[in-house]
Design an enzyme around this catalytic site. Structure first.
Site, PDB file in Angstrom:
ATOM      1  N   ASP A   1       3.244  38.722  39.359  1.00  0.00           N
ATOM      2  CA  ASP A   1       2.531  37.626  38.686  1.00  0.00           C
ATOM      3  C   ASP A   1       1.047  37.992  38.592  1.00  0.00           C
ATOM      4  OD1 ASP A   1       2.936  34.211  38.419  1.00  0.00           O
ATOM      5  OD2 ASP A   1       0.950  35.127  38.396  1.00  0.00           O
TER       6      ASP A   1
ATOM      7  N   ARG B   1       3.028  28.870  31.626  1.00  0.00           N
ATOM      8  CA  ARG B   1       4.426  29.006  31.254  1.00  0.00           C
ATOM      9  C   ARG B   1       5.230  28.065  32.124  1.00  0.00           C
ATOM     10  NH1 ARG B   1       7.650  34.666  31.404  1.00  0.00           N
ATOM     11  NH2 ARG B   1       7.541  34.250  33.610  1.00  0.00           N
TER      12      ARG B   1
ATOM     13  N   THR C   1      11.535  26.104  31.589  1.00  0.00           N
ATOM     14  CA  THR C   1      11.899  26.458  30.212  1.00  0.00           C
ATOM     15  C   THR C   1      11.325  27.817  29.802  1.00  0.00           C
ATOM     16  OG1 THR C   1       9.896  25.461  29.333  1.00  0.00           O
ATOM     17  CG2 THR C   1      11.797  24.007  29.579  1.00  0.00           C
TER      18      THR C   1
ATOM     19  N   ASP D   1      -1.523  35.396  40.008  1.00  0.00           N
ATOM     20  CA  ASP D   1      -1.491  35.335  41.473  1.00  0.00           C
ATOM     21  C   ASP D   1      -2.107  36.579  42.094  1.00  0.00           C
ATOM     22  OD1 ASP D   1      -0.355  32.867  41.474  1.00  0.00           O
ATOM     23  OD2 ASP D   1       1.694  33.558  41.841  1.00  0.00           O
TER      24      ASP D   1
HETATM   25  C1  PRP Z   1       1.373  34.712  32.659  1.00  0.00           C
HETATM   26  C2  PRP Z   1       0.626  35.764  31.872  1.00  0.00           C
HETATM   27  C3  PRP Z   1       0.864  35.329  30.453  1.00  0.00           C
HETATM   28  C4  PRP Z   1       2.267  34.767  30.526  1.00  0.00           C
HETATM   29  C5  PRP Z   1       3.201  35.793  29.945  1.00  0.00           C
HETATM   30  O1  PRP Z   1       0.647  33.541  32.731  1.00  0.00           O
HETATM   31  O2  PRP Z   1      -0.720  35.836  32.193  1.00  0.00           O
HETATM   32  O3  PRP Z   1      -0.028  34.368  29.978  1.00  0.00           O
HETATM   33  O4  PRP Z   1       2.571  34.564  31.904  1.00  0.00           O
HETATM   34  O5  PRP Z   1       4.478  35.280  29.867  1.00  0.00           O
HETATM   35  P1  PRP Z   1       5.206  35.013  28.483  1.00  0.00           P
HETATM   36  O6  PRP Z   1       4.976  36.199  27.632  1.00  0.00           O
HETATM   37  O7  PRP Z   1       6.644  34.869  28.906  1.00  0.00           O
HETATM   38  O8  PRP Z   1       4.673  33.749  27.898  1.00  0.00           O
HETATM   39  P2  PRP Z   1       1.173  32.289  33.574  1.00  0.00           P
HETATM   40  O9  PRP Z   1       1.992  31.386  32.702  1.00  0.00           O
HETATM   41  O10 PRP Z   1       1.810  32.770  34.834  1.00  0.00           O
HETATM   42  O11 PRP Z   1      -0.142  31.499  33.873  1.00  0.00           O
HETATM   43  P3  PRP Z   1      -1.421  31.906  34.760  1.00  0.00           P
HETATM   44  O12 PRP Z   1      -2.118  33.033  34.049  1.00  0.00           O
HETATM   45  O13 PRP Z   1      -2.228  30.675  34.765  1.00  0.00           O
HETATM   46  O14 PRP Z   1      -0.931  32.314  36.127  1.00  0.00           O
HETATM   47  N1  URA Z   2       3.762  36.598  33.789  1.00  0.00           N
HETATM   48  C1  URA Z   2       3.353  37.434  34.778  1.00  0.00           C
HETATM   49  O1  URA Z   2       2.281  37.227  35.374  1.00  0.00           O
HETATM   50  N2  URA Z   2       4.131  38.474  35.092  1.00  0.00           N
HETATM   51  C2  URA Z   2       5.290  38.727  34.462  1.00  0.00           C
HETATM   52  O2  URA Z   2       5.949  39.721  34.801  1.00  0.00           O
HETATM   53  C3  URA Z   2       5.708  37.846  33.451  1.00  0.00           C
HETATM   54  C4  URA Z   2       4.914  36.806  33.125  1.00  0.00           C
END
Ligand code: PRP
Ligand code: URA
Length: 209
Positions: free
Chosen positions: A200, A104, A108, A203
């Site tokens: 997160d 994400r 944006t 993380d």
């Molecule tokens: C997180 C989560 C989803 C997304 C959700 O991933 O695991 O994929 O955010 O957010 P959204 O519904 O607003 O799209 P992230 O983009 O943090 O990536 P990562 O899993 O690589 O940390």
């Molecule tokens: N992605 C995450 O990992 N946590 C949130 O709360 C939203 C998006």
């Protein structure tokens, strides 16, 4: 309109509380996510079709039921979706696993696809798209669209925690995809994080920041 199912099993709710707690460290967080994925996997497979077969018990011949050869595909959204795969594979060890990489954009909040490697026969499979968090819904909606573009026809979305905003986006863009969650939270904050959520997910699973 797709349906939303909230798994309110006490074990799922108890473990989700521990997952949310900021004092839960990486090792325990990962173990709990794995356990909840197994419990959710048990619930989400409730509608799998059965067929009758004949076996011999030590006592006599008997008719009994087995899963009717349905092909399943698990599609974790990288990274955080990976944390739920093994928990479901414990129940469906023959499932194939495809990966969709999305992150994400922090400015944006829009999803950016960076990886896709899928089973060749996804159009024949019942797919379970897996991501712990359904926040704005952008990532899940984009992953589902990416799968449809490659021929997928039959999908469920499975998340630990969803925001109402994300549910609406998936329902609007993919009314054919039912959503299975352990909790629907209150809202998103200004950074697009689910409130109260768990922070997160990537993380917390992998100990990054
Ligand atoms: C997180 C989560 C989803 C997304 C959700 O991933 O695991 O994929 O955010 O957010 P959204 O519904 O607003 O799209 P992230 O983009 O943090 O990536 P990562 O899993 O690589 O940390
Ligand atoms: N992605 C995450 O990992 N946590 C949130 O709360 C939203 C998006």
């Amino acid at each position: 309109m797709s349906r939303v199912y909230v798994f309110d099993h006490p074990l799922i709710q108890h473990k989700l509380t521990l997952i949310r707690d900021k004092n839960t460290g990486t090792k325990e967080f990962r173990e709990l996510v794995d356990e909840v994925a197994t419990l959710m996997g048990y619930e989400i497979t409730r509608d799998m079709p059965l067929e009758e077969t004949t076996i011999e018990t030590p006592v006599c011949e008997a008719k009994s039921k087995v899963i009717a050869g349905k092909k399943v595909g698990l599609i974790p959204i990288l990274r955080a979706g990976l944390g739920m795969v093994d928990g479901i594979l414990k129940l469906i060890p023959a499932a194939k696993v495809g990966h969709i990489g999305l992150y994400r954009d922090p400015e944006t909040l829009k999803p950016v696809e960076y990886y896709a490697k899928l089973p060749t026969d996804i159009e024949e499979r019942d797919l379970i798209v897996i991501d712990p968090m359904l926040a704005t819904g952008g990532s899940a909606a984009a992953a589902i669209q990416a799968l449809k573009n490659r021929g997928a026809k039959n999908m469920k979305l499975m998340c630990l925690i969803a925001a109402p905003e994300g549910i609406k986006v998936v329902q609007d863009e993919h009314p054919d995809v039912d959503i299975f969650v352990a909790a629907v939270d209150e809202c998103l904050n200004d950074h697009g994080y689910i409130v109260p959520g768990l922070g997160d997910a990537g993380d917390r699973l992998y100990g990054t920041k």
